[in-house]
Design a protein around this motif. Structure first.
Motif, PDB file in Angstrom:
ATOM      1  N   CYS A 114       0.915  -1.337   0.081  1.00 12.30           N
ATOM      2  CA  CYS A 114       0.034  -0.057   0.150  1.00 12.30           C
ATOM      3  C   CYS A 114       0.838   1.377  -0.035  1.00 12.30           C
ATOM      4  O   CYS A 114       0.542   2.292  -0.664  1.00 12.30           O
ATOM      5  CB  CYS A 114      -0.781   0.071   1.343  1.00 12.30           C
ATOM      6  N   ARG A 115       1.896   1.077   0.713  1.00 10.81           N
ATOM      7  CA  ARG A 115       3.009   2.422   0.731  1.00 10.81           C
ATOM      8  C   ARG A 115       3.099   2.813  -0.467  1.00 10.81           C
ATOM      9  O   ARG A 115       3.550   3.924  -0.922  1.00 10.81           O
ATOM     10  CB  ARG A 115       3.919   2.319   1.715  1.00 10.81           C
ATOM     11  N   ILE A 154      -4.789  -7.517   9.682  1.00  9.47           N
ATOM     12  CA  ILE A 154      -5.238  -7.061   8.412  1.00  9.47           C
ATOM     13  C   ILE A 154      -6.656  -6.421   8.428  1.00  9.47           C
ATOM     14  O   ILE A 154      -7.131  -5.204   7.888  1.00  9.47           O
ATOM     15  CB  ILE A 154      -5.424  -8.184   7.447  1.00  9.47           C
ATOM     16  N   HIS A 155      -7.503  -6.875   9.217  1.00  5.85           N
ATOM     17  CA  HIS A 155      -8.592  -6.421   9.674  1.00  5.85           C
ATOM     18  C   HIS A 155      -8.694  -4.789  10.180  1.00  5.85           C
ATOM     19  O   HIS A 155      -9.511  -3.860   9.648  1.00  5.85           O
ATOM     20  CB  HIS A 155      -9.662  -7.112  10.348  1.00  5.85           C
ATOM     21  N   GLY A 156      -7.917  -4.667  11.008  1.00  2.00           N
ATOM     22  CA  GLY A 156      -7.794  -3.377  11.610  1.00  2.00           C
ATOM     23  C   GLY A 156      -6.943  -2.527  10.665  1.00  2.00           C
ATOM     24  O   GLY A 156      -7.141  -1.181  10.611  1.00  2.00           O
ATOM     25  N   PHE A 157      -6.055  -2.930  10.170  1.00  4.30           N
ATOM     26  CA  PHE A 157      -5.278  -2.260   9.010  1.00  4.30           C
ATOM     27  C   PHE A 157      -6.311  -1.543   7.921  1.00  4.30           C
ATOM     28  O   PHE A 157      -6.164  -0.245   7.688  1.00  4.30           O
ATOM     29  CB  PHE A 157      -4.308  -2.979   8.288  1.00  4.30           C
ATOM     30  N   THR A 158      -7.240  -2.467   7.515  1.00  2.00           N
ATOM     31  CA  THR A 158      -8.083  -2.153   6.454  1.00  2.00           C
ATOM     32  C   THR A 158      -9.012  -0.798   7.001  1.00  2.00           C
ATOM     33  O   THR A 158      -9.257   0.097   6.203  1.00  2.00           O
ATOM     34  CB  THR A 158      -8.910  -3.183   6.195  1.00  2.00           C
ATOM     35  N   LYS A 159      -9.353  -1.109   8.429  1.00  2.00           N
ATOM     36  CA  LYS A 159     -10.471   0.127   8.632  1.00  2.00           C
ATOM     37  C   LYS A 159      -9.644   1.515   8.977  1.00  2.00           C
ATOM     38  O   LYS A 159     -10.245   2.495   8.735  1.00  2.00           O
ATOM     39  CB  LYS A 159     -10.717  -0.521   9.901  1.00  2.00           C
ATOM     40  N   ALA A 160      -8.350   1.497   9.388  1.00  2.00           N
ATOM     41  CA  ALA A 160      -7.675   2.540   9.596  1.00  2.00           C
ATOM     42  C   ALA A 160      -7.363   2.920   8.183  1.00  2.00           C
ATOM     43  O   ALA A 160      -7.474   4.518   7.776  1.00  2.00           O
ATOM     44  CB  ALA A 160      -6.250   2.375  10.259  1.00  2.00           C
ATOM     45  N   LEU A 161      -6.859   2.391   7.081  1.00  2.65           N
ATOM     46  CA  LEU A 161      -6.584   3.160   5.640  1.00  2.65           C
ATOM     47  C   LEU A 161      -7.759   3.589   4.928  1.00  2.65           C
ATOM     48  O   LEU A 161      -7.966   4.495   4.334  1.00  2.65           O
ATOM     49  CB  LEU A 161      -5.701   2.073   5.161  1.00  2.65           C
ATOM     50  N   ALA A 162      -8.972   2.586   5.325  1.00  2.00           N
ATOM     51  CA  ALA A 162     -10.064   3.180   4.565  1.00  2.00           C
ATOM     52  C   ALA A 162     -10.615   4.510   5.317  1.00  2.00           C
ATOM     53  O   ALA A 162     -11.213   5.499   4.658  1.00  2.00           O
ATOM     54  CB  ALA A 162     -11.359   2.250   5.137  1.00  2.00           C
ATOM     55  N   ILE A 170     -10.453   6.588  -2.296  1.00  2.00           N
ATOM     56  CA  ILE A 170      -9.733   5.420  -2.131  1.00  2.00           C
ATOM     57  C   ILE A 170     -10.588   4.393  -1.156  1.00  2.00           C
ATOM     58  O   ILE A 170     -10.801   4.919  -0.148  1.00  2.00           O
ATOM     59  CB  ILE A 170      -8.417   5.336  -1.873  1.00  2.00           C
ATOM     60  N   THR A 171     -11.180   3.362  -1.856  1.00  2.00           N
ATOM     61  CA  THR A 171     -11.843   2.393  -0.937  1.00  2.00           C
ATOM     62  C   THR A 171     -10.824   1.423  -0.327  1.00  2.00           C
ATOM     63  O   THR A 171     -10.060   0.857  -1.291  1.00  2.00           O
ATOM     64  CB  THR A 171     -13.213   1.931  -1.530  1.00  2.00           C
ATOM     65  N   VAL A 172     -11.128   0.932   0.752  1.00  2.00           N
ATOM     66  CA  VAL A 172     -10.044  -0.178   1.440  1.00  2.00           C
ATOM     67  C   VAL A 172     -10.986  -1.323   2.158  1.00  2.00           C
ATOM     68  O   VAL A 172     -11.738  -0.644   3.044  1.00  2.00           O
ATOM     69  CB  VAL A 172      -9.236   0.596   2.327  1.00  2.00           C
ATOM     70  N   ASN A 173     -11.178  -2.360   1.385  1.00  2.00           N
ATOM     71  CA  ASN A 173     -11.963  -3.238   2.186  1.00  2.00           C
ATOM     72  C   ASN A 173     -11.245  -4.653   2.383  1.00  2.00           C
ATOM     73  O   ASN A 173     -10.301  -4.789   1.852  1.00  2.00           O
ATOM     74  CB  ASN A 173     -13.211  -3.538   1.178  1.00  2.00           C
ATOM     75  N   ALA A 174     -11.673  -5.535   3.319  1.00  2.00           N
ATOM     76  CA  ALA A 174     -11.127  -6.735   3.424  1.00  2.00           C
ATOM     77  C   ALA A 174     -12.233  -7.860   3.065  1.00  2.00           C
ATOM     78  O   ALA A 174     -13.402  -7.641   3.289  1.00  2.00           O
ATOM     79  CB  ALA A 174     -10.861  -6.811   4.892  1.00  2.00           C
ATOM     80  N   ILE A 175     -11.681  -9.134   2.583  1.00  2.00           N
ATOM     81  CA  ILE A 175     -12.588 -10.187   2.585  1.00  2.00           C
ATOM     82  C   ILE A 175     -11.906 -11.264   3.409  1.00  2.00           C
ATOM     83  O   ILE A 175     -10.737 -11.478   3.663  1.00  2.00           O
ATOM     84  CB  ILE A 175     -12.652 -10.904   1.127  1.00  2.00           C
TER      85      ILE A 175
END
Ligand code: CAA
Length: 240
Positions: A114-115, A154-162, A170-175
């Protein structure tokens, strides 16, 4: 609209299904892989999708690898962080390497990737990032302290970057896939896997395609109101 998409761990298993689906939807797709050159050659021949080898756990390698993809295809608009490994062992048998390899490959990789793409996504006002978590990051799993911690991260990462991406298109989601029929799941001892399948209400393992179709839904141009979400695709095994 046709976009440039990059899928990590994209030449086999779930990643391959995602790469193929994105291509079929008209996107310009690149697949990253780590080491299995033979599988990558087969993948390229069968799909016509270019494959690039680098280790997603290595920050400098991500920088160099993504620069090459951008030079070949253009700025990355869709990033699928799918690469992942297991080194299953109970805590009392887990080595520090088994911990580090899993955390670096499954979680630090999301930062490394992502960086490299976030600046251009911010400048262009468009980005779609999908991180592949796991049911075992949601529920935990015996023998997977390393994997469950990384996937949960990954789930916390997703919510913060979202939250950071929301005002920039930019949308950021996890499956969170459940047990999907891939080499990774086939490596689970048969007696253990049998018990796991018995707990899946839909009555079968997932298919890579079940995950790929969810990715396609999340990366659509008009999915711009869906961000910070985790979609569980697990046959009802864990209702989170
Ligand atoms: N819950 C409770 N007890 C368990 C258990 C479980 N889920 N799994 C194993 N045990 C018990 C066993 O019954 C056994 O007990 P006894 O000694 O009393 O008989 C004890 O733990 C030791 O089990 P093993 O003989 O299997 O021990 P091991 O050290 O050889 O292996 C293990 C342990 C590595 C965890 C092995 O059981 C294993 O690989 N399990 C599968 C873990 C798993 O599901 N991994 C998922 C991989 S797929 C994936 O990760 C993709 C995804 O995102 C879903």
């Amino acid at each position: 609209m046709a976009r440039v998409a990059l899928v990590t761990g994209g030449t086999r298993g779930i990643g391959r299904a995602i790469a193929e689906r994105l291509k079929a939807a008209g996107h310009k797709v690149a697949a990253n892989y780590a080491r299995d050159h033979a599988a990558a050659q087969t993948f390229q021949r069968e799909t016509g999708i270019p494959a690039y080898s680098w280790d997603v756990a290595d920050h400098a390698a991500c920088e160099a690898g993504i620069a090459k993809v951008v030079a070949d295809l253009g700025p990355i608009e869709i990033l699928i962080n799918n690469a992942g490994i297991t080194r299953d062992a109970t805590m009392h048998k887990m080595s520090v390497e088994g911990w580090r390899d899993v955390v670096d490959t499954n979680l630090t990789s999301c930062f490394n990737m992502c960086r490299q793409v976030i600046d251009s996504m911010r400048q262009r006002g468009f980005g779609r990032i999908v991180n592949v978590g796991s049911i075992n990051g949601q529920a935990g799993q015996y023998g997977q302290v390393n994997y469950a911690a990384a996937k949960s991260g990954i789930h916390g990462f997703t919510k913060a970057l979202a939250q950071e991406g929301a005002a920039k298109g930019i949308t950021v989601n996890a499956i969170a896939p459940g047990y999907v029929d891939t080499d990774m799941v086939r490596a689970v001892p048969p007696a253990v896997l049998e018990k796991i399948i018995a707990r899946i209400p839909v009555g079968r393992l997932g298919r890579a395609e079940d995950i790929a179709r969810t990715v396609l839904f999340l990366v659509a141009d008009d999915a711009d109101f869906i961000t910070g979400s985790t979609i569980s695709v697990n046959g009802g095994q864990h209702m989170y």
